[in-house]
Design a protein around this motif. Structure first.
Motif, PDB file in Angstrom:
ATOM      1  N   GLU A  45       0.541   3.525   1.640  1.00 25.34           N
ATOM      2  CA  GLU A  45       0.755   4.151   3.031  1.00 25.34           C
ATOM      3  C   GLU A  45       1.657   3.773   3.587  1.00 25.34           C
ATOM      4  O   GLU A  45       2.586   4.454   4.311  1.00 25.34           O
ATOM      5  CB  GLU A  45      -0.313   3.903   3.945  1.00 25.34           C
ATOM      6  CG  GLU A  45      -0.498   4.574   5.281  1.00 25.34           C
ATOM      7  CD  GLU A  45      -1.663   4.017   6.104  1.00 25.34           C
ATOM      8  OE1 GLU A  45      -1.806   4.434   7.091  1.00 25.34           O
ATOM      9  OE2 GLU A  45      -2.712   2.951   5.524  1.00 25.34           O
ATOM     10  N   THR A  57       0.723  -1.195  -0.267  1.00 26.94           N
ATOM     11  CA  THR A  57       0.176   0.044   0.041  1.00 26.94           C
ATOM     12  C   THR A  57       0.951   1.367  -0.118  1.00 26.94           C
ATOM     13  O   THR A  57       1.977   1.353   0.643  1.00 26.94           O
ATOM     14  CB  THR A  57      -0.880   0.110   1.125  1.00 26.94           C
ATOM     15  OG1 THR A  57      -0.051   0.193   2.436  1.00 26.94           O
ATOM     16  CG2 THR A  57      -1.873  -1.090   1.265  1.00 26.94           C
ATOM     17  N   LYS A  92       5.284   4.841   2.051  1.00 30.38           N
ATOM     18  CA  LYS A  92       5.899   5.931   2.300  1.00 30.38           C
ATOM     19  C   LYS A  92       6.271   6.090   3.724  1.00 30.38           C
ATOM     20  O   LYS A  92       7.184   6.934   4.276  1.00 30.38           O
ATOM     21  CB  LYS A  92       4.464   7.072   2.431  1.00 30.38           C
ATOM     22  CG  LYS A  92       4.300   7.474   0.813  1.00 30.38           C
ATOM     23  CD  LYS A  92       3.007   8.357   0.653  1.00 30.38           C
ATOM     24  CE  LYS A  92       2.626   8.465  -0.811  1.00 30.38           C
ATOM     25  NZ  LYS A  92       1.287   9.285  -1.026  1.00 30.38           N
ATOM     26  N   ARG A  93       5.681   5.165   4.605  1.00 24.75           N
ATOM     27  CA  ARG A  93       6.109   4.981   6.125  1.00 24.75           C
ATOM     28  C   ARG A  93       7.751   4.497   6.151  1.00 24.75           C
ATOM     29  O   ARG A  93       8.552   5.205   6.932  1.00 24.75           O
ATOM     30  CB  ARG A  93       5.451   4.319   6.933  1.00 24.75           C
ATOM     31  CG  ARG A  93       5.593   4.182   8.304  1.00 24.75           C
ATOM     32  CD  ARG A  93       4.977   5.602   8.910  1.00 24.75           C
ATOM     33  NE  ARG A  93       3.656   5.751   9.080  1.00 24.75           N
ATOM     34  CZ  ARG A  93       2.797   5.308   9.795  1.00 24.75           C
ATOM     35  NH1 ARG A  93       3.177   4.370  10.721  1.00 24.75           N
ATOM     36  NH2 ARG A  93       1.330   5.432   9.636  1.00 24.75           N
TER      37      ARG A  93
END
Length: 506
Positions: A438, A436, A441-442
């Motif tokens: 999300e 994902t 990017k983490r």
């Protein structure tokens, strides 16, 4: 010999052939790389029916693949993380055929993607767009193995395990060992400067490879073969191709130095209470085992749990925060086992080693090695796995794992570390149910920023490929990258060799 309440369970002495294989679950085909990573296609020509006809004349229609189902196996990487859209795969059977293919592609401005066993982890062995895949699996001849000099000469498409077996028949051993040895190619290993399990004993491929034959972008065959360890005649151009990932030329043949095969092997699997204990045990291993130490691996409890969970393995000792797998190889089994037992006794007396088992029995060694070698593929079974192959200072070797555990939180299923402790090479793995944006990017670019802060390397042994191109500057200085670009432009002015790989895209 039993030591200290049977904590060390000794068995006998010789090493057998370790079979490395598994059957993975079917994985979802990833979206196209160009879409997931928003890459722009360069101005290369597109393959036409006329091009395909010419390739069929060059190598035979049997070895020109256009079937969509077979194409998919060459367009998707081992991790199912990247996916190209090549319309044709070519399978040359000789250096001459490879040379003719490259000469034609250069004239027509057709981009190519060299491919060996396709076991890479950074997206370097599959197309990004519609590059022609040049599969080297037909170039698989072992030309010679000289037991006197220890020099093996082989085509780049020889499977590593096959080269190892042939070397063993001559009393030699290939100075490279990988979990993927049953499918990876020796040429691909050299092209990515693969490290593996024996670097602590035999060093990197830059020291073991004596010479290469490489086909350049315009089809020129560059003969850099050598049968000598000492050949001090000008620039050692072979080193440009070792680790260049097919961006400067396609290795077609190589000469590699194979040392004498050890006569005795022992493997120990030990549990440790802390990472500091891991470091102290490693230091003791270097001092007490010295010349017979051939592998020194580390894994944390979560990494081992993945292998046990997904492959039904059984750990030979109880649960501990950290584990080490150490292997010795020498010429005198009794002498080696005595040294190993003494080392383990000292470790337990110091409180660094809590529990462990040592064996020289081939079957038991195989079972212990499975615990380590199936960890990488076990983590893929979690769903999707972000894999980071980094070099870090030994004192901070494991520091990044708890940092990433906290940073990823509930987005990650498992954050763990394992790797080649003796080479400062950590494999950081972050698994989740699916890719994902999300969690991506983490993780990135933070993981590389942290590595750079510790003055580590963003790639220890798997190369840069496609997935790490924008992070090369975290390890290499700007002027060094500029010089790499100049070499690329000199060797491949049209940029058709494995484009979008290694060097930054902008």
């Amino acid at each position: 010999m039993l030591l200290k309440s049977s904590l060390i369970r000794a068995v006998s002495q010789t090493k057998g052939v370790i079979t490395r294989g598994y059957k993975a679950k079917a994985k979802k085909i990833p979206e196209f790389t160009q879409d997931r990573y928003q890459v722009s296609r360069k101005s290369f020509a597109a393959v036409t029916d006329s091009d395909v006809s010419q390739f069929e004349k060059t190598i035979g229609s049997k070895y020109v693949v256009t079937d969509s189902e077979e194409l998919l196996t060459h367009n998707v990487d081992f991790l199912k993380a990247v996916r190209g859209n090549s319309k044709v795969v070519l399978k040359p059977g000789s250096t001459e055929e490879l040379s003719q293919i490259m000469k034609y592609c250069y004239e027509k401005n057709l981009a190519v993607c060299p491919q060996g066993g396709n076991t890479g982890l950074v997206g370097g062995s599959v197309p990004v767009f519609d590059e022609i895949v040049i599969s080297l699996n037909r170039m698989n001849k072992i030309h010679s193995i000289d037991e006197m000099t220890g020099i093996a000469v082989a085509d780049s498409g020889v499977i590593l395990e096959n080269l190892e077996k042939s070397a063993n028949e001559h009393g030699l051993v290939v100075p490279l060992d990988l979990g993927a040895k049953a499918s990876c190619h020796i040429g691909g290993n050299v092209s990515t400067n693969a490290g593996g399990l024996r670097v602590i004993r035999y060093g990197s491929l830059h020291g073991s490879v004596l010479g290469v034959e490489s086909v350049l972008a315009n089809g020129t065959v560059l003969d850099l073969m050598s049968n000598f360890k000492k050949d001090n005649t000008g620039y050692h151009l072979k080193h440009m191709f070792i680790g260049s990932e097919g961006t400067l030329g396609i290795i077609s043949k190589l000469a590699i130095l194979c040392p004498p095969a050890p006569r005795a092997f022992h493997v120990a699997f030990v549990g440790l209470p802390s990472f500091d204990a891991v470091l102290q045990t490693y230091l003791s291993a270097k001092r007490q085992l010295g010349e017979i130490l051939s592998s020194c691996e580390m894994m944390d409890k979560d990494a081992l749990a993945a292998a046990i969970q997904h492959f039904g393995l059984k750990a030979p000792i109880d649960d501990y925060p950290f584990y080490m797998l150490l292997e010795t190889s020498g010429s005198n089994a009794d002498h080696d086992q005595e040294k190993f037992n003494s080392f383990l006794e000292n470790g337990m007396e110091a409180g660094h080693i809590v529990d462990g088992t040592i064996t020289g029995d081939p079957g038991k060694m195989q079972e212990i090695w499975k615990l380590r070698e199936l960890v990488p593929v076990a983590l893929i079974e979690d769903g999707y796995c972000f894999k980071y192959d980094i070099s870090l200072p030994l004192r901070q070797f494991y520091e990044i794992v708890p940092v990433m555990q906290e940073r990823c939180g509930s987005l990650a299923h498992r954050v763990c570390g394992y790797g080649h402790l003796g080479d400062s090479n950590l494999h950081l793995n972050i698994s989740c149910s699916e890719f994902t944006p999300e969690i991506y990017k983490r993780i990135e670019p933070y993981v590389f920023e942290y590595t750079s802060k510790l003055k580590g390397s963003v790639s220890a042994e798997h190369g840069i490929g496609f997935l790490k191109t924008k992070y090369l500057s975290y390890t290499k200085a700007d002027n060094a990258i500029d010089m790499m670009k100049e070499v690329k432009n000199l060797m491949d002015p049209k940029g058709i060799l494995n484009p979008y790989k290694v060097l930054p895209l902008n």
